[in-house]
Structure formats: structure tokens, C-alpha cells
Design an enzyme around this catalytic site. Structure first.
Site, mmCIF file in Angstrom:
data_model
loop_
_atom_site.group_PDB
_atom_site.id
_atom_site.type_symbol
_atom_site.label_atom_id
_atom_site.label_comp_id
_atom_site.label_asym_id
_atom_site.label_seq_id
_atom_site.Cartn_x
_atom_site.Cartn_y
_atom_site.Cartn_z
ATOM 1 N N LYS A 22 2.647 -9.803 4.458
ATOM 2 C CA LYS A 22 3.289 -8.974 3.854
ATOM 3 C C LYS A 22 2.957 -7.442 3.783
ATOM 4 O O LYS A 22 3.824 -6.480 3.999
ATOM 5 C CB LYS A 22 3.645 -9.406 2.204
ATOM 6 C CG LYS A 22 4.339 -8.469 1.265
ATOM 7 C CD LYS A 22 4.202 -8.882 -0.074
ATOM 8 C CE LYS A 22 2.488 -8.466 -0.783
ATOM 9 N NZ LYS A 22 2.469 -7.446 -1.642
ATOM 10 N N ASN A 23 1.638 -7.404 3.459
ATOM 11 C CA ASN A 23 1.156 -5.998 3.405
ATOM 12 C C ASN A 23 1.189 -5.150 4.850
ATOM 13 O O ASN A 23 1.217 -3.932 4.610
ATOM 14 C CB ASN A 23 -0.186 -5.954 2.620
ATOM 15 C CG ASN A 23 0.011 -5.950 1.113
ATOM 16 O OD1 ASN A 23 1.042 -6.239 0.636
ATOM 17 N ND2 ASN A 23 -1.090 -6.603 0.672
ATOM 18 N N CYS A 117 2.686 -4.318 -8.675
ATOM 19 C CA CYS A 117 1.948 -5.106 -9.745
ATOM 20 C C CYS A 117 1.050 -4.309 -10.424
ATOM 21 O O CYS A 117 0.543 -3.267 -10.138
ATOM 22 C CB CYS A 117 1.015 -6.125 -9.029
ATOM 23 S SG CYS A 117 1.935 -7.349 -8.370
ATOM 24 N N ARG A 122 -3.712 2.700 -10.835
ATOM 25 C CA ARG A 122 -3.525 2.919 -9.473
ATOM 26 C C ARG A 122 -3.086 4.097 -9.062
ATOM 27 O O ARG A 122 -1.812 4.658 -8.684
ATOM 28 C CB ARG A 122 -2.377 1.962 -9.019
ATOM 29 C CG ARG A 122 -2.873 0.453 -9.532
ATOM 30 C CD ARG A 122 -1.787 -0.881 -8.998
ATOM 31 N NE ARG A 122 -1.872 -0.837 -7.348
ATOM 32 C CZ ARG A 122 -1.294 -1.827 -6.887
ATOM 33 N NH1 ARG A 122 -0.305 -2.419 -7.342
ATOM 34 N NH2 ARG A 122 -1.293 -1.991 -5.463
ATOM 35 N N ASP A 305 -7.264 -9.564 -3.624
ATOM 36 C CA ASP A 305 -5.736 -10.434 -3.835
ATOM 37 C C ASP A 305 -5.833 -11.919 -3.856
ATOM 38 O O ASP A 305 -5.083 -12.796 -3.984
ATOM 39 C CB ASP A 305 -4.912 -10.043 -2.445
ATOM 40 C CG ASP A 305 -4.472 -8.801 -2.631
ATOM 41 O OD1 ASP A 305 -4.600 -7.829 -3.790
ATOM 42 O OD2 ASP A 305 -3.898 -8.001 -1.606
ATOM 43 N N ARG A 397 7.833 -11.763 -4.713
ATOM 44 C CA ARG A 397 7.592 -10.524 -3.955
ATOM 45 C C ARG A 397 7.071 -11.002 -2.767
ATOM 46 O O ARG A 397 6.904 -10.105 -1.790
ATOM 47 C CB ARG A 397 7.015 -9.707 -4.792
ATOM 48 C CG ARG A 397 7.793 -9.202 -6.260
ATOM 49 C CD ARG A 397 7.055 -8.198 -6.815
ATOM 50 N NE ARG A 397 6.410 -7.256 -5.912
ATOM 51 C CZ ARG A 397 5.575 -6.333 -6.526
ATOM 52 N NH1 ARG A 397 5.157 -6.250 -7.532
ATOM 53 N NH2 ARG A 397 5.061 -5.569 -5.749
HETATM 54 C C1 EPZ Z 1 -3.106 -2.564 -1.147
HETATM 55 O O1 EPZ Z 1 -2.688 -1.911 -2.297
HETATM 56 C C2 EPZ Z 1 -2.280 -3.816 -1.537
HETATM 57 N N1 EPZ Z 1 -0.980 -3.440 -1.358
HETATM 58 C C3 EPZ Z 1 -2.909 -4.255 -2.512
HETATM 59 O O2 EPZ Z 1 -1.930 -5.930 -2.484
HETATM 60 C C4 EPZ Z 1 -4.210 -4.837 -2.638
HETATM 61 O O3 EPZ Z 1 -4.811 -5.646 -3.564
HETATM 62 C C5 EPZ Z 1 -5.141 -3.651 -2.331
HETATM 63 O O4 EPZ Z 1 -4.535 -2.885 -1.163
HETATM 64 C C6 EPZ Z 1 -6.527 -3.569 -2.192
HETATM 65 O O5 EPZ Z 1 -6.752 -4.757 -1.022
HETATM 66 C C7 EPZ Z 1 -0.348 -3.235 -0.412
HETATM 67 O O6 EPZ Z 1 -0.731 -3.038 1.007
HETATM 68 C C8 EPZ Z 1 1.336 -2.791 -0.335
HETATM 69 P P1 EPZ Z 1 -5.883 0.648 -2.632
HETATM 70 P P2 EPZ Z 1 -3.008 -0.470 -2.560
HETATM 71 O O7 EPZ Z 1 -5.257 1.884 -2.387
HETATM 72 O O8 EPZ Z 1 -3.000 0.363 -1.198
HETATM 73 C C9 EPZ Z 1 -8.019 3.130 -5.882
HETATM 74 C C10 EPZ Z 1 -0.764 -7.669 -3.190
HETATM 75 O O9 EPZ Z 1 -1.115 -8.792 -4.142
HETATM 76 N N2 EPZ Z 1 -7.456 4.214 -5.435
HETATM 77 O O10 EPZ Z 1 -6.756 -0.053 -1.583
HETATM 78 O O11 EPZ Z 1 -2.465 0.157 -3.678
HETATM 79 C C11 EPZ Z 1 -7.130 2.244 -6.729
HETATM 80 O O12 EPZ Z 1 -6.842 2.783 -7.989
HETATM 81 C C12 EPZ Z 1 -1.202 -6.200 -3.551
HETATM 82 O O13 EPZ Z 1 -0.335 -8.084 -2.048
HETATM 83 C C13 EPZ Z 1 -7.549 5.623 -6.063
HETATM 84 O O14 EPZ Z 1 -8.593 5.750 -6.866
HETATM 85 O O15 EPZ Z 1 -4.709 -0.515 -2.954
HETATM 86 C C14 EPZ Z 1 -7.742 0.844 -6.624
HETATM 87 O O16 EPZ Z 1 -8.804 0.862 -7.640
HETATM 88 C C15 EPZ Z 1 -1.657 -5.836 -4.854
HETATM 89 N N3 EPZ Z 1 -6.828 6.690 -5.332
HETATM 90 C C16 EPZ Z 1 -8.700 1.024 -5.218
HETATM 91 O O17 EPZ Z 1 -8.791 2.219 -4.938
HETATM 92 C C17 EPZ Z 1 -5.990 6.639 -4.422
HETATM 93 O O18 EPZ Z 1 -5.356 7.387 -3.913
HETATM 94 C C18 EPZ Z 1 -8.074 0.347 -4.056
HETATM 95 O O19 EPZ Z 1 -6.649 0.713 -3.726
HETATM 96 C C19 EPZ Z 1 -5.727 5.183 -3.859
HETATM 97 C C20 EPZ Z 1 -6.446 4.013 -4.524
#
Ligand code: EPZ
Length: 436
Positions: A22-23, A117, A122, A305, A397
Site C-alpha cells: 500500500k505505502n 491514522c 505528524r 506498523d 484502508r
Molecule cells: C509512513 O508515514 C507510512 N505511511 C506509515 O504507515 C508508517 O507508519 C511511517 O511511514 C513510518 O514507517 C505512508 O507511507 C503513507 P514518517 P509517514 O514521515 O511518512 C516525524 C500505515 O499504517 N516527522 O516516516 O507519515 C513523524 O512525526 C502507516 O501504513 C517529522 O517530525 O511517516 C514521525 O514521528 C501509518 N517531520 C517520524 O518522523 C516530518 O516532516 C516518522 O514519520 C516528517 C515526519
């Protein structure tokens, strides 16, 4: 509203085919509009988030032809504006990939701020930092991210935090920028690599995806491609965890075993037998499992995840286990629901202290988000008696045919519509209206 009605207690046994990730699909679908030529994408999972993404792409003029359930031909030549007004897109996190794709191709994007979610704060500051570093002006106004540039120029970007979304978005914005871009402290998840491979198949020049330094040399334009999305690491991991929790024996097929190592290493540690072949992994659990410590980390660490599914499994294993969530700050909300099934878990900050109980008992539980929802279904399948899981739109989803695949493995799970029908099901299953 649809619900799952589950009679727990059957060990899940058999084989399950894993769909496309999915991602990865969400990023690749967005990137497919970065050329005027037609792109064919195979192995797109038929889940709510990918469908919402395609609706949003169509709303700005992308032409999408469904070849079969998992194959789409996408043409972005007729995109007439770069302002996404589609309401549904606000509900998915990956809406932000349209910013990178539109900015990269048209130097202009206006996309509603992402939902998805609720796992805690985030932020998208690293995405914005990356776009600005490439020369774009980025503002957040009236709930949308508005990004614009005369010209995008390659740049050296150090990510302050390892972020899957920011890494993918900056790659998309940089592929057609002038000159070279270097992304340091990049995310290494399999879907980052898949997106880079897809863009390279369209003529981009991206090196180092899968390591923490990604180098991109800008190209003037991208061209057509045919591409198949990688198998879903988390869908596969969820079924492996279901084998462990129900003391079953499940083989996940059509997977990349390397992507699953970080998951099955923990299962092996708590006493499961794990067998691996070229494109399959089998997990066999006989008897009650043991305890361990788990900390979620960026790839190749244990994935956030998979944290709820792991916690649910440890909740019925012997001894005391510790699970620490280091990626998101609010990903233990499901623990209250699990308590209704008799678990003994204390959450202190980002750590869960789990005292394994012999068994869960069936209860009415709400799915608070996608992965936690799947984890609660696993808990219900392992539990004594009947459970009803509500708010399953979250699970839909990200998991294609979830209840059907679980049924095939011997799980007693049904999708039931309308509250009255669930009530009837409670009184006499013979009168229930079962959707499938
Ligand atoms: C992706 O989310 C996935 N979603 C999530 O999958 C997954 O949990 C996550 O990566 C971590 O592996 C998609 O790919 C659509 P991140 P994303 O940016 O990109 C912080 C699922 O269940 N951060 O790697 O939003 C953030 O707050 C979903 O399939 C910043 O601080 O995750 C978090 O603490 C849920 N500033 C950490 O980094 C930013 O600009 C990791 O977030 C971006 C992120």
C-alpha cells in the site's frame, strides 16, 4: 456500519497470497502523473487509500483506466490544474505525495494537509524544508500546502529526522530539478526503494535508494513505463503474527523474505519456527510463546506498523515483555480496547510493559486505526468466545479482502452490515445478514 464478528479459538493454518505494498503504491500512483506518456502499474492493492488517491488524481484531469483489479494505465497529459479540491484526499496521509509529484512536474501544487491514522503529532516540516531547499516557496494556508517555484534547483538536504514521506516527496520534487540533489539521513524503507526504482524506470537518475544517502541527477523529463509494485511487508507481517498469536501455521506467498527478516527474527526469538524460501515465509507456532523486548525503529529495524500486532501477540505469551514505540508518540491507543479482552498491559510514555495472560476473552472492541485494528482482529481470532470489531473502515484502508483471507486460513470471521444485523447475529446466527 460494517463490523467483523469473530468466533475466536481456531489456530490459523494455510497459505496466503500477499498483495502489492500500500505505502509503495500510494507514492508510485502519485509519481505516475509526472510524465505525459502512459504508465502501466501492476500489483496495486485494492484498498481504500489507493482508491482515494486515484480519485484525487482523476479530479485534476489524470486519465486512469482499470485494466484489471490490480493493474491501471495512468496518463497525466491532461492535468488541467494543480489544485486538489477532492474532499476524500484529506483523509489519507499520502495526499502529500501529490505535492512532490505536482511541484516536480508543474512547479506548482496546492494540496490539503494530510490526515490519515491518528498516531500522534505528524509534522511535515522536513517535506517543506526539502521543497524550500530546492527553491520552492511553500506556505500553509486555509488547510492546504501551497508550493510554487519558477525553477527547481538541485540542493544538498540533510533530513533532521528519518522520514519515509519526506524522503519520497523530496525525491519526486528533485527528479526533474536542474543539477544534482543529495538527500542525507534518508529513509531506507522498501517503499522508498520501490519509488526510486519506478522513477528510474521512467528515465530518472536516482542512486543510493535503500541507503541513507540518496543522490539524484535531474533529468529534463520522464517517460512511459510498466512497473509492478513490491509485495506488502506489513500485510505479510500481519499474517505471520496471526500465526503466532493463534498458535497456527501460516505461509505468506509472493513476498520478499529479506523485507520480513526484522519481523520474523522476533517471532523466532519468542519460540516460533520460521522457514524461508525464495518468495515465501512460513511461521509455525506450537504452544504458548515466550517473552522479549522490542523497539520500533526505521528500516531495517522493527517497523512501527507491526508494533500493535507484536504487542497483541506478546500479550498472550509467557512472562513480561517490553515494547517501546520510538517513531510515533501516540501509538498505544488500542491497549484500552485490548484491556477489555483481559490483557495486562501498562503503558508508560512510549513503552508498554506487557504481562502475558493465558488467553484473551472475546469482547466488543473499536478499531482505533489501521494497524491497531488489524492487531485487535488477531487478538479476537485468538480469544475465547465471540468478539465484534467496529470501525473497520480503518482496517479496509490498508488490507485487501482481510476477512476473506483470514477465513481461508480457517478464521471464523464474518463481515456484517448494520447494527441490527449484528444484534440478530448475536441472538441467532441463522438470521444474520452476512455480507460475505
Ligand atoms: C509512513 O508515514 C507510512 N505511511 C506509515 O504507515 C508508517 O507508519 C511511517 O511511514 C513510518 O514507517 C505512508 O507511507 C503513507 P514518517 P509517514 O514521515 O511518512 C516525524 C500505515 O499504517 N516527522 O516516516 O507519515 C513523524 O512525526 C502507516 O501504513 C517529522 O517530525 O511517516 C514521525 O514521528 C501509518 N517531520 C517520524 O518522523 C516530518 O516532516 C516518522 O514519520 C516528517 C515526519
Amino acid at each position: 456500519m460494517e463490523k467483523y464478528v469473530i468466533e475466536g479459538g481456531n489456530p490459523l493454518v494455510g497459505e496466503v497470497e500477499i498483495g502489492g505494498a500500500k505505502n509503495a503504491a500510494l507514492a508510485i500512483l502519485a509519481a505516475s502523473i509526472m510524465t505525459d506518456e502512459t504508465v502501466t502499474i501492476e500489483n496495486v492493492p485494492d484498498v481504500r487509500d489507493t482508491n482515494v488517491m486515484m480519485q484525487a488524481m482523476e479530479s485534476i484531469g489524470a486519465n486512469i483506466i482499470k485494466v484489471d483489479r490490480h493493474t491501471f494505465k495512468i496518463n497525466g497529459a491532461r492535468i488541467h490544474n494543480q489544485v486538489i479540491l477532492n474532499e476524500g484526499i484529506k483523509k489519507i496521509r499520502a495526499s502529500y505525495y501529490l505535492i512532490g509529484a505536482l511541484l516536480g512536474k508543474y512547479k506548482n501544487a496546492e494540496v490539503p494537509l494530510p490526515g490519515g491514522c491518528n498516531l500522534g503529532t505528524r509534522a511535515i516540516d522536513q517535506h517543506i524544508k526539502g521543497f524550500r531547499s530546492l527553491g520552492a516557496t511553500v506556505n500553509v494556508r486555509h488547510g492546504s500546502v501551497i508550493a510554487h517555484a519558477q525553477n527547481l534547483k538541485g540542493s544538498h538536504i540533510f533530513m533532521d529526522k528519518v522520514s519515509v514521506g519526506a524522503t519520497i516527496n523530496v525525491i519526486m520534487a528533485a527528479v526533474m530539478a536542474e543539477g544534482k540533489t543529495v538527500i542525507e539521513n534518508a529513509a531506507k524503507e522498501p517503499h522508498v526503494v520501490d519509488l526510486a526504482n519506478f522513477l528510474n524506470s521512467m528515465g530518472a537518475n536516482i542512486k543510493g535508494a535503500g541507503t541513507d544517502v540518496i543522490r539524484i541527477s535531474g533529468v529534463p523529463k520522464l517517460h512511459k513505463s510498466e512497473y509492478a509494485i513490491i509485495p506488502d511487508q506489513i500485510e505479510a507481517g500481519t499474517y505471520l503474527m496471526a500465526a503466532a498469536a493463534t498458535q497456527g501455521d501460516i505461509t505468506v506467498r509472493n513476498v520478499i523474505p529479506k523485507h520480513l527478516e526484522c519481523i520474523y527474527a522476533k517471532l523466532s526469538e519468542i519460540g516460533c519456527r520460521v522457514e524461508e524460501s525464495d518468495d515465501a515465509v512460513r511461521v509455525i507456532a506450537t504452544g504458548r510463546l515466550g517473552n522479549t523486548q522490542v523497539k520500533t525503529l526505521p528500516y531495517p529495524g522493527f517497523p512501527t506498523d507491526m508494533q500493535p500486532q507484536m504487542t497483541v501477540t506478546l500479550g498472550i505469551s509467557q512472562g513480561i515483555s517490553i515494547v517501546t514505540e520510538s517513531i510515533f508518540d501516540n501509538r498505544f491507543k488500542y491497549v484500552d480496547e485490548l484491556a477489555r479482552m483481559g490483557s495486562d498491559i501498562k503503558v508508560e510514555g512510549n513503552t508498554a510493559i506487557i504481562t502475558g495472560v493465558e488467553r484473551y476473552t472475546g469482547a466488543e472492541i473499536d478499531a482505533p486505526d489501521l494497524r491497531a485494528g488489524a492487531a485487535l482482529v488477531i487478538a479476537a481470532l485468538s480469544a475465547e468466545g465471540r468478539s465484534v470489531v467496529t470501525d473497520i473502515q480503518y482496517i479496509q484502508r490498508g488490507y485487501e479482502d482481510f476477512h476473506l483471507k483470514l477465513q481461508k486460513l480457517g478464521g471464523n470471521i464474518r463481515l456484517v452490515d448494520e447494527p441490527e444485523e449484528t444484534d440478530l447475529f448475536y441472538r441467532d446466527p441463522a438470521f444474520s445478514v452476512v455480507v460475505s
